[in-house]
Write an enzyme that holds these catalytic residues in place. Structure first.
Site, PDB file in Angstrom:
ATOM      1  N   LYS A 155     -15.932   4.531 -26.198  1.00  0.00           N
ATOM      2  CA  LYS A 155     -16.361   5.624 -25.336  1.00  0.00           C
ATOM      3  C   LYS A 155     -15.743   5.428 -23.967  1.00  0.00           C
ATOM      4  O   LYS A 155     -15.992   4.413 -23.308  1.00  0.00           O
ATOM      5  CB  LYS A 155     -17.884   5.660 -25.213  1.00  0.00           C
ATOM      6  N   THR A 209     -19.365   6.243 -30.926  1.00  0.00           N
ATOM      7  CA  THR A 209     -19.112   6.168 -29.483  1.00  0.00           C
ATOM      8  C   THR A 209     -20.286   6.734 -28.689  1.00  0.00           C
ATOM      9  O   THR A 209     -20.527   6.316 -27.561  1.00  0.00           O
ATOM     10  CB  THR A 209     -17.817   6.915 -29.112  1.00  0.00           C
ATOM     11  N   ASP A 210     -21.030   7.661 -29.279  1.00  0.00           N
ATOM     12  CA  ASP A 210     -22.219   8.181 -28.606  1.00  0.00           C
ATOM     13  C   ASP A 210     -23.258   7.079 -28.426  1.00  0.00           C
ATOM     14  O   ASP A 210     -23.949   7.020 -27.396  1.00  0.00           O
ATOM     15  CB  ASP A 210     -22.805   9.347 -29.395  1.00  0.00           C
ATOM     16  N   PHE A 230      14.783  -4.247   5.196  1.00  0.00           N
ATOM     17  CA  PHE A 230      15.333  -4.186   3.842  1.00  0.00           C
ATOM     18  C   PHE A 230      16.837  -4.017   3.947  1.00  0.00           C
ATOM     19  O   PHE A 230      17.339  -2.950   4.320  1.00  0.00           O
ATOM     20  CB  PHE A 230      14.722  -3.038   3.037  1.00  0.00           C
ATOM     21  N   ARG A 236      11.381  -0.956   9.747  1.00  0.00           N
ATOM     22  CA  ARG A 236      10.917   0.206   8.989  1.00  0.00           C
ATOM     23  C   ARG A 236       9.401   0.159   8.837  1.00  0.00           C
ATOM     24  O   ARG A 236       8.765  -0.887   8.991  1.00  0.00           O
ATOM     25  CB  ARG A 236      11.563   0.249   7.602  1.00  0.00           C
ATOM     26  N   GLN A 264       8.823  -7.095  -2.508  1.00  0.00           N
ATOM     27  CA  GLN A 264       8.613  -8.194  -3.455  1.00  0.00           C
ATOM     28  C   GLN A 264       8.131  -9.449  -2.740  1.00  0.00           C
ATOM     29  O   GLN A 264       7.236 -10.151  -3.216  1.00  0.00           O
ATOM     30  CB  GLN A 264       9.898  -8.494  -4.222  1.00  0.00           C
ATOM     31  N   ASN A 319       5.852   1.718  -3.225  1.00  0.00           N
ATOM     32  CA  ASN A 319       6.412   1.769  -1.881  1.00  0.00           C
ATOM     33  C   ASN A 319       6.287   3.200  -1.359  1.00  0.00           C
ATOM     34  O   ASN A 319       7.027   4.090  -1.774  1.00  0.00           O
ATOM     35  CB  ASN A 319       7.876   1.327  -1.889  1.00  0.00           C
ATOM     36  N   HIS A 350       7.246   5.517   0.902  1.00  0.00           N
ATOM     37  CA  HIS A 350       8.358   5.607   1.840  1.00  0.00           C
ATOM     38  C   HIS A 350       8.028   6.497   3.037  1.00  0.00           C
ATOM     39  O   HIS A 350       7.437   7.575   2.898  1.00  0.00           O
ATOM     40  CB  HIS A 350       9.600   6.159   1.135  1.00  0.00           C
TER      41      HIS A 350
END
Length: 287
Positions: free
Chosen positions: A12, A57-58, A153, A170, A214, A240, A242
């Site tokens: 569920k 599942t109930d 970078f 940056r 990283q 990332n 940007h």
């Protein structure tokens, strides 16, 4: 042609539960989303439609609500362990139970009033086998962080399709998704370890002069392991987000890294794990 049944599970998904503890005039609120997956002796139901081994599942949904009433919720890891242990202990056809819980935060605005928190979502995943082996993985998603400087970078591979210019200053922004695995059989204070790891992730992100996302990922994982001795492995997923400096020269204006366009897609996605040298094998995939 010969075929056979492969790995399978059922359960569920996303049972929404809001639990109120009424401690006199002061109330306490838990708001969670519970997903259950069970696996075991399920060959007959797939091959012949025989449901004798299947717990509906109930029923799983009802168990979530009943356990909240009988035992409360408490720390989501503890609630997940109770549920997973129940299914493997009471149903002979169930060999493995996986319970995943998301918790949504609320800030207190009065004795019985709350305001939905806008921060990250706390998570956990518990695996429990019939033989008693269990693994607890805590985590969080959507922890949005940003550094306005201290990120570079450059020095990357360049080919005929490269247009990205090197950056020495940056904006670095991401929405942290992290999962960390608890080691040993001792039951930790999950609330304490959550705050330890969360704080370590934030400290490392803010305090690392980043030459790549990283590098930042590794620094965050390393800090978490150093800060919280009860965890043995952490996995991070860092999109990332940007931020591109807007060219304002058509308007006769300069832009010294002050005005940015925040792009939502496409985005770089950095993923990785950091673990202790002596980390025990989890025994199965975290997912």
């Amino acid at each position: 042609m010969t075929v056979r049944l492969g790995a399978n599970r059922y359960g569920k998904a996303e049972t929404r539960l809001v639990h109120v503890v009424r401690d006199g005039p002061v109330h306490h609120l838990k708001d969670v989303n519970v997903s259950i997956s069970l696996s075991g002796d399920m060959e007959a139901v797939h091959l012949t439609g025989d449901n004798a081994a299947v717990l509906p599942t109930d029923t799983q949904k009802n168990t979530v609500y009943a356990f909240a009433r009988r035992h409360g919720v408490g720390e989501i890891e503890e609630f997940a362990l109770r549920l997973a242990g129940h299914f493997t202990a009471t149903q002979p056809t169930i060999q493995h139970a996986r319970v995943e819980i998301e918790e949504y935060g609320w800030n207190r605005a009065g004795p019985h009033s709350f305001v939905r928190a806008g921060g990250e979502v706390r998570t956990c995943v518990v695996h429990h086998d019939r033989d008693g082996r269990r693994t607890v993985v805590s985590g969080l998603t959507d922890l949005v962080v940003l550094n306005t400087t201290g990120s570079e970078f450059h020095g990357y591979l360049v080919d005929e399709y490269t247009t990205l210019p090197p950056a020495t200053d940056r904006v670095l922004a991401t929405a942290v998704a992290a999962r960390w695995r608890h080691a040993g059989d001792e039951t930790p204070s999950y609330a304490t370890s959550y705050e330890e790891v969360r704080g370590a992730l934030l400290d490392a992100f803010a305090g690392t002069h980043s030459l790549s996302l990283q590098q930042t990922l590794y620094a965050m994982g390393e800090r978490a392991l150093a800060t919280s001795p009860g965890i043995c492995e952490i996995r991070l997923s860092l999109p990332n987000r940007h931020h591109f400096a807007v060219d304002l020269s058509p308007f006769g204006l300069d832009n010294d890294n002050e005005v940015f366009y925040a792009a939502d897609r496409p985005y770089g996605l950095i993923e990785g794990g950091v673990l202790r040298e002596d980390a025990p094998d989890a025994g199965f995939a975290w997912e």
